[in-house]
Design an enzyme around this catalytic site. Sequence first.
Site, PDB file in Angstrom:
ATOM      1  N   LYS A   1       0.930  -1.251   0.095  1.00  0.00           N
ATOM      2  CA  LYS A   1       0.030  -0.132   0.156  1.00  0.00           C
ATOM      3  C   LYS A   1       0.883   1.177  -0.098  1.00  0.00           C
ATOM      4  O   LYS A   1       2.191   1.313   0.290  1.00  0.00           O
ATOM      5  CB  LYS A   1      -0.938  -0.040   1.120  1.00  0.00           C
TER       6      LYS A   1
ATOM      7  N   TYR B   1      14.331  31.062   5.116  1.00  0.00           N
ATOM      8  CA  TYR B   1      13.083  31.976   5.272  1.00  0.00           C
ATOM      9  C   TYR B   1      13.014  32.315   6.817  1.00  0.00           C
ATOM     10  O   TYR B   1      13.524  31.588   7.699  1.00  0.00           O
ATOM     11  CB  TYR B   1      11.992  31.056   5.087  1.00  0.00           C
TER      12      TYR B   1
END
Length: 367
Positions: free
Chosen positions: A38, A264
């Site tokens: 999965k 940032y």
Amino acid sequence: MENNHVSVLNIDLNAIDFNVNYFKSKLKNTTKLLVVVKAFGYGSSAAKIAKHLASKVDYFAVAYVDEGIALRNAGIKTPILVLHPQKQNLAKIIEHCLEPNIYASALLHDFITIAKAKNLSNYPIHLKFNTGLNRLGFSQKDIPSLITTLNNQQQVEVCSIFSHIAASEDLNERTFTLQQINLFKNISSEIISKLHNTPFLHMLNTSGILNYAEEAQFDLVRLGIGLYGFGNSHKETSNLKNVLSLSSVISQIHTIQQGETVGYNRAFKAKKTIKSATIPIGHADGISRQLGNGIGYVYIHNKIAPIIGNVCMDMIMVDVTNINCSEGDTVLIYKNQEHIEDLAKKSNTIPYELLTAISQRINRKLT
Ligand SMILES: *Cc1c(COP(=O)(O)O)cnc(C)c1O
């Protein structure tokens, strides 16, 4: 999907074989093996893993129908169990020869109705019982009506009965786990005594194989994270081989003078002159922002380079003051299981989340 990004998730197929054999060595040789692929094979590549393992395993499982369809489109013929089918895509399950986990009466009735309309008989389904995880599954009290439904139709046949352990990796929960196992034994024998056929039984995931092979091996086990070398404990992980490594290259090197900042919000401030390297991988690729500001680190020439400042969407900057390196040099974002386990711990999560977060814009390469 190949692209020209330089960041690559390397998948070591020999290590996968080693790990499969390691888990097989813990099991009786009659026990069947299902590999759970999965979430893109835990973030690797479901199709590449499944192609490699198709002749070596008995079953695959995926969470959702589209993941099963992708495997069929990649040419996989092995039986595929869909762990979480939804009402809307039951017809697609049949169209692609997938086998549904049936976990509720309404879903069973819907599936039988569709199977009837398609004139099917004995289509394989798998019944899931809730024994304590409280996620998906019938409960024991559903058995009488379930049996009535099943024994009054020919469209579907119960191929297996299964359950899932809530804390297979946590030996402090051993008492609870043994209760789950006992409940499952009661449920499965009750059903088998009333059905016309004998379904196979399964309960164990990776940690279950490692901790409860004696008590709950049954007929099949469901191996997921262990395939990639994670045993959910340092000791077990050290017995396994590393499969996945995430690599990139240095895009640019900067000298940062004392007092200058990086990234940032100017989150990193240089206390002395340092050298930084910019790497083209960021939080959009699964590198959590929690790993910024010195928490996470990468390897360059086998030396640790801490992430400085905030993780950007597409890039990170790392401190390479003490590393002799150049632009274009290889960077290991995830070196091995130990590295991933450490980064997971430092960002308050588990390796499963780090692996499955690796973005689809990163190339997958077999090694
Ligand atoms: C994901 C999953 C597994 C595999 O678990 P691992 O811990 O990765 O081995 C097995 N069974 C079910 C029902 C699952 O959802």
